[in-house]
Design a protein around this motif. Sequence first.
Motif, PDB file in Angstrom:
ATOM      1  N   ALA A 100       0.828  -1.204   0.000  1.00 32.29           N
ATOM      2  CA  ALA A 100       0.000   0.000   0.000  1.00 32.29           C
ATOM      3  C   ALA A 100       0.864   1.257   0.000  1.00 32.29           C
ATOM      4  O   ALA A 100       0.557   2.242  -0.690  1.00 32.29           O
ATOM      5  N   THR A 101       1.963   1.219   0.734  1.00 31.31           N
ATOM      6  CA  THR A 101       2.866   2.373   0.757  1.00 31.31           C
ATOM      7  C   THR A 101       3.514   2.579  -0.600  1.00 31.31           C
ATOM      8  O   THR A 101       3.616   3.717  -1.083  1.00 31.31           O
ATOM      9  N   ARG A 104       0.954   4.066  -3.055  1.00 29.18           N
ATOM     10  CA  ARG A 104       0.715   5.496  -2.817  1.00 29.18           C
ATOM     11  C   ARG A 104       1.920   6.321  -3.254  1.00 29.18           C
ATOM     12  O   ARG A 104       1.779   7.431  -3.754  1.00 29.18           O
ATOM     13  N   ALA A 108      -0.851   6.244  -6.639  1.00 31.57           N
ATOM     14  CA  ALA A 108      -2.211   5.765  -6.457  1.00 31.57           C
ATOM     15  C   ALA A 108      -2.911   6.611  -5.399  1.00 31.57           C
ATOM     16  O   ALA A 108      -2.300   7.109  -4.463  1.00 31.57           O
ATOM     17  N   ARG A 109      -4.195   6.780  -5.597  1.00 29.25           N
ATOM     18  CA  ARG A 109      -4.968   7.531  -4.592  1.00 29.25           C
ATOM     19  C   ARG A 109      -5.394   6.612  -3.470  1.00 29.25           C
ATOM     20  O   ARG A 109      -5.707   5.433  -3.687  1.00 29.25           O
ATOM     21  N   PRO A 110      -5.401   7.140  -2.253  1.00 29.96           N
ATOM     22  CA  PRO A 110      -5.875   6.296  -1.134  1.00 29.96           C
ATOM     23  C   PRO A 110      -7.359   5.998  -1.284  1.00 29.96           C
ATOM     24  O   PRO A 110      -8.094   6.756  -1.930  1.00 29.96           O
TER      25      PRO A 110
END
Length: 113
Positions: A100-101, A104, A108-110
């Motif tokens: 996920a880190t 981002r 990528a948008r959260p």
Amino acid sequence: MASENPTQLPNHQNDEPRRGDAARDGRGDGRAPAGEAAVDDVPDNRGWLQKAADEILDRVDTAGLSRALFTEAMGLARHPLAALGAWSRFAAGTLVAAGATAARFAGARPPPA
């Protein structure tokens, strides 16, 4: 007037120590002061090598961290599947967080809250 309790004198003076005596002696927790415990009554079944190792560890590692790590390692050795399961859950969570880190970081948008 005589007291109903035969172990307590009318003046509330007893020859036997009471639970609150330690608190009046400066300890607030009601336990006996250090050095008064009957530690000598417990038989010491350790070998001479274990006694020597404990003496050295007590002088070097006063907090007992190495003994705690050793106990933890013995517990992990006794239950390797439970340890492996816990480690794999930790590793999977770490990989998800790293993914996920990285996503981002790449732009990528959260996810919407």
